[in-house]
Write a protein that holds these residues in place. Sequence first.
Motif, PDB file in Angstrom:
ATOM      1  N   GLU A  83       8.021   2.690  -4.539  1.00  0.00           N
ATOM      2  CA  GLU A  83       7.371   1.801  -3.582  1.00  0.00           C
ATOM      3  C   GLU A  83       6.984   2.495  -2.276  1.00  0.00           C
ATOM      4  O   GLU A  83       5.883   2.263  -1.767  1.00  0.00           O
ATOM      5  CB  GLU A  83       8.249   0.581  -3.320  1.00  0.00           C
ATOM      6  N   PRO A  84       7.863   3.332  -1.681  1.00  0.00           N
ATOM      7  CA  PRO A  84       7.436   4.020  -0.454  1.00  0.00           C
ATOM      8  C   PRO A  84       6.202   4.896  -0.659  1.00  0.00           C
ATOM      9  O   PRO A  84       5.355   4.999   0.231  1.00  0.00           O
ATOM     10  CB  PRO A  84       8.659   4.861  -0.076  1.00  0.00           C
ATOM     11  N   VAL A  85       6.083   5.500  -1.842  1.00  0.00           N
ATOM     12  CA  VAL A  85       4.896   6.304  -2.151  1.00  0.00           C
ATOM     13  C   VAL A  85       3.670   5.407  -2.223  1.00  0.00           C
ATOM     14  O   VAL A  85       2.608   5.726  -1.671  1.00  0.00           O
ATOM     15  CB  VAL A  85       5.084   7.065  -3.483  1.00  0.00           C
ATOM     16  N   ALA A  86       3.810   4.263  -2.897  1.00  0.00           N
ATOM     17  CA  ALA A  86       2.690   3.332  -3.008  1.00  0.00           C
ATOM     18  C   ALA A  86       2.229   2.853  -1.633  1.00  0.00           C
ATOM     19  O   ALA A  86       1.030   2.788  -1.357  1.00  0.00           O
ATOM     20  CB  ALA A  86       3.080   2.151  -3.883  1.00  0.00           C
ATOM     21  N   VAL A  87       3.171   2.522  -0.767  1.00  0.00           N
ATOM     22  CA  VAL A  87       2.820   2.062   0.579  1.00  0.00           C
ATOM     23  C   VAL A  87       2.076   3.150   1.336  1.00  0.00           C
ATOM     24  O   VAL A  87       1.050   2.891   1.986  1.00  0.00           O
ATOM     25  CB  VAL A  87       4.076   1.628   1.356  1.00  0.00           C
ATOM     26  N   SER A  88       2.550   4.386   1.245  1.00  0.00           N
ATOM     27  CA  SER A  88       1.901   5.481   1.981  1.00  0.00           C
ATOM     28  C   SER A  88       0.492   5.737   1.470  1.00  0.00           C
ATOM     29  O   SER A  88      -0.421   6.023   2.254  1.00  0.00           O
ATOM     30  CB  SER A  88       2.741   6.763   1.895  1.00  0.00           C
TER      31      SER A  88
ATOM     32  N   TRP B 259       4.676  -8.498  -3.381  1.00  0.00           N
ATOM     33  CA  TRP B 259       4.427  -9.039  -2.047  1.00  0.00           C
ATOM     34  C   TRP B 259       5.250  -8.363  -0.957  1.00  0.00           C
ATOM     35  O   TRP B 259       4.769  -8.175   0.161  1.00  0.00           O
ATOM     36  CB  TRP B 259       4.661 -10.545  -2.056  1.00  0.00           C
ATOM     37  N   LYS B 260       6.481  -7.984  -1.274  1.00  0.00           N
ATOM     38  CA  LYS B 260       7.294  -7.314  -0.240  1.00  0.00           C
ATOM     39  C   LYS B 260       6.698  -5.959   0.114  1.00  0.00           C
ATOM     40  O   LYS B 260       6.713  -5.547   1.278  1.00  0.00           O
ATOM     41  CB  LYS B 260       8.742  -7.178  -0.722  1.00  0.00           C
ATOM     42  N   LEU B 261       6.182  -5.261  -0.893  1.00  0.00           N
ATOM     43  CA  LEU B 261       5.511  -3.986  -0.628  1.00  0.00           C
ATOM     44  C   LEU B 261       4.263  -4.214   0.221  1.00  0.00           C
ATOM     45  O   LEU B 261       4.023  -3.490   1.197  1.00  0.00           O
ATOM     46  CB  LEU B 261       5.141  -3.323  -1.960  1.00  0.00           C
ATOM     47  N   LEU B 262       3.466  -5.200  -0.137  1.00  0.00           N
ATOM     48  CA  LEU B 262       2.252  -5.478   0.611  1.00  0.00           C
ATOM     49  C   LEU B 262       2.575  -5.891   2.046  1.00  0.00           C
ATOM     50  O   LEU B 262       1.828  -5.573   2.973  1.00  0.00           O
ATOM     51  CB  LEU B 262       1.450  -6.574  -0.091  1.00  0.00           C
ATOM     52  N   GLN B 263       3.685  -6.571   2.201  1.00  0.00           N
ATOM     53  CA  GLN B 263       4.115  -6.967   3.540  1.00  0.00           C
ATOM     54  C   GLN B 263       4.403  -5.736   4.406  1.00  0.00           C
ATOM     55  O   GLN B 263       4.143  -5.738   5.606  1.00  0.00           O
ATOM     56  CB  GLN B 263       5.376  -7.843   3.417  1.00  0.00           C
ATOM     57  N   ARG B 264       4.928  -4.669   3.783  1.00  0.00           N
ATOM     58  CA  ARG B 264       5.244  -3.449   4.529  1.00  0.00           C
ATOM     59  C   ARG B 264       4.031  -2.559   4.758  1.00  0.00           C
ATOM     60  O   ARG B 264       4.096  -1.623   5.548  1.00  0.00           O
ATOM     61  CB  ARG B 264       6.325  -2.652   3.793  1.00  0.00           C
ATOM     62  N   SER B 265       2.954  -2.833   4.067  1.00  0.00           N
ATOM     63  CA  SER B 265       1.758  -1.997   4.174  1.00  0.00           C
ATOM     64  C   SER B 265       0.916  -2.414   5.372  1.00  0.00           C
ATOM     65  O   SER B 265       1.197  -3.410   6.043  1.00  0.00           O
ATOM     66  CB  SER B 265       0.923  -2.116   2.898  1.00  0.00           C
ATOM     67  N   SER B 266      -0.164  -1.648   5.593  1.00  0.00           N
ATOM     68  CA  SER B 266      -1.100  -1.968   6.673  1.00  0.00           C
ATOM     69  C   SER B 266      -2.288  -2.789   6.199  1.00  0.00           C
ATOM     70  O   SER B 266      -3.242  -2.993   6.957  1.00  0.00           O
ATOM     71  CB  SER B 266      -1.609  -0.660   7.302  1.00  0.00           C
TER      72      SER B 266
END
Length: 334
Positions: free
Chosen positions: A193-198, A220-227
């Motif tokens: 997930e951290p790779v996906a967000v970056s 959704w939690k990943l998308l919430q952490r994204s920009s």
Amino acid sequence: MNIFAAATGIGSWPGTAPREAAEVVVGELHTLTHLVELPARGIGADMIGRAGALLVDIGIDTTPRGYRTVNGRSSVTRRAVSLLGEDIDALEEAWEKAGLAGSGRTVKVQAPGPITLAAQLELSSGHRAITDAGALRDLAESLAEGVAAHRAEVARRLDTTVVVQFDEPSLPAALDGRLTGVTSLTPVHPVDEPVAVSLLDACVAGADVMLHSCAAGLPWKLLQRSSIHAVSIDVSTLSAADLDGVGEFLESGRTVMLGVVPSTAPDSRPSAEEVAKSVVAVTDRLGYPRAVLRERIGVTPACGLAGATQEWARAAIELAQKAADGLADDPEAI
């Protein structure tokens, strides 16, 4: 005004005539017009093939299974560039005919997201690019640079604001480890997930960006952490857990675009009021006041319209626009 709290199409369109498609989209969508994609034209015109026109210093070619990366500009890359150029020319022509230069109407362009692109592209070795961390990073960087240049060109030629939609239908499967390799001996491990967000954040790069996926189980939690500024979804895929995610995403001040108009012609055409009611049904379940419909909710077809008839494609975006107008004018009346 929130750019994404509007009506728009997903991107793909039936047929092979870019000028006719552009005229319809410019004429029907007055809040968020989009550059059309015409995958019926074949190689270089589908979602992944379009990337051949956008990637910087990475070319693409065909394989029996789809596309692969190559060095230099292959005939497939040149075809993708030519087709994209035709689409931009058609949009510019329709834009000028409508007298919209400098009007302030926003335009959306689309591209495959970095994870879906890497999931679908093969390397010269025959493995999916997503299996190679270096290739995944290089593709994302190339895509981000190319999309930024594409957005700037369209903005210059139309003299307007341009936003970006990244299509990520493979994102849930990539995170869950459900992607298959090109053979049973080449598994595809889950993307962290951290790779996906970056990777997603690298593609945002200062632009107003929406992520679109018709797939169920969005993270959704990943998308919430994204920009990412907005998410576009097919409401028919929403589970109870998804509704919680939608609510939290809206709570963060961002936008959700609800795909409520059928992407192919239904047996009975809904009215704009019925489409608006299907939007309200979602926000009412979340317990939001109707004012949120004006501020943070958009309306779209459920997915792309490439499989629709010409008649239904026009009707679908017309319905989305009329429903969005009704929600903006008087959400309490729906």
